[in-house]
Design a protein around this motif. Structure first.
Motif, PDB file in Angstrom:
ATOM      1  N   GLN A 264       0.816  -1.215   0.000  1.00  0.00           N
ATOM      2  CA  GLN A 264       0.000   0.000   0.000  1.00  0.00           C
ATOM      3  C   GLN A 264       0.848   1.262   0.000  1.00  0.00           C
TER       4      GLN A 264
ATOM      5  N   THR B 230      -5.604   1.460   5.312  1.00  0.00           N
ATOM      6  CA  THR B 230      -5.768   1.281   3.863  1.00  0.00           C
ATOM      7  C   THR B 230      -6.452   2.476   3.223  1.00  0.00           C
TER       8      THR B 230
ATOM      9  N   SER C  24      -4.111   5.428   2.878  1.00  0.00           N
ATOM     10  CA  SER C  24      -3.185   5.319   1.744  1.00  0.00           C
ATOM     11  C   SER C  24      -3.862   5.702   0.446  1.00  0.00           C
TER      12      SER C  24
END
Length: 245
Positions: A81, A240, A243
């Motif tokens: 990521q 997540t 990112s």
């Protein structure tokens, strides 16, 4: 086949520690104090950081338990990521200096804050913030330590190791933290550059530059520690989303 997990469990932290020290040797702490001067020093440090995390992934995945492989997969997800943001964040200093040599990057900066790369332009400022955040996400430091989350997966690798391996893993984490702060200092905060002339210090000029480099690095480390104890742990889906956003 029974020997392979044990070998990788011990060899992984050793290789990771070697890569971290090799990366530290490529970062100059003054104009004259540098262990290994490379024309592509920034790229070398970047590759060393990536490979060091892969060695820890190798170590974590080799443990025969139900929690360590989960921690290894989380570590791999984190790397995938934040690999692109980390790579993009090292581009502004390279473009400003016109090369990937740390000597060129430090020569393009001055001792005063407005001469540092982080204040060169808005894109460089964003890159400095990005690389600082991405590197600390890679170190699995709270509040981004979801690969070691003791409340979810039993602590990951540190909970499964003991003795020499646990000591090596802890040393890798500490030295990786210092490496991250040193890299950000060299790329965006002027390294050991001073706001005054060093001609009167003679042979002690390198020592003065090292003091300024260490001062900036420790300041970044203290800021990271302040964040560690100020922000609650984030969930893996929040990391997540951060990112992608």
């Amino acid at each position: 086949t029974n020997l392979k997990p044990g070998v990788s469990f011990l060899l992984g932290p050793i290789l990771a520690l070697f890569l971290v020290f090799a990366a530290l040797g490529a970062i100059p702490v003054s104009d004259r104090w540098q262990i290994s001067g490379l024309d592509s020093g920034v790229f070398f440090v970047f590759i060393a950081i990536v490979c060091a995390r892969l060695m820890l992934f190798w170590t974590t995945y080799s443990v025969r338990s139900q929690w360590s492989p989960v921690a290894a997969i989380r570590m791999l997800a984190m790397m995938s990521q934040y690999l692109l943001p980390l790579l993009l964040a090292i581009i502004p200093p390279i473009v400003i200096a016109g090369g990937m040599d740390f000597t060129q990057i430090l020569s393009s900066q001055g001792g005063w804050p407005w001469n540092w790369n982080i204040f060169h332009d808005p894109g460089a400022f964003l890159g400095g913030i990005t690389i600082f955040g991405a590197l600390h996400l890679w170190q699995n430091r709270a509040p981004f330590d979801y690969a070691y989350a003791d409340t979810e997966i039993g602590g990951g690798l540190p909970a499964e190791s003991s003795g020499v391996v646990k000591g090596l893993v802890s040393l890798v984490d500490v030295m990786s933290f210092y490496l991250a702060c040193s890299l950000v200092t060299a790329l965006y905060f002027g390294g050991g550059k001073t706001p005054f002339s060093l001609e009167y210090f003679g042979r002690g000029a390198s020592l003065v530059q090292f003091f300024f480099f260490a001062l900036k690095t420790v300041a970044l480390a203290l800021f990271s520690i302040w964040l560690r104890w100020s922000i609650p742990r984030l969930r893996i889906d929040q990391i997540t989303a951060y990112s992608w956003n």
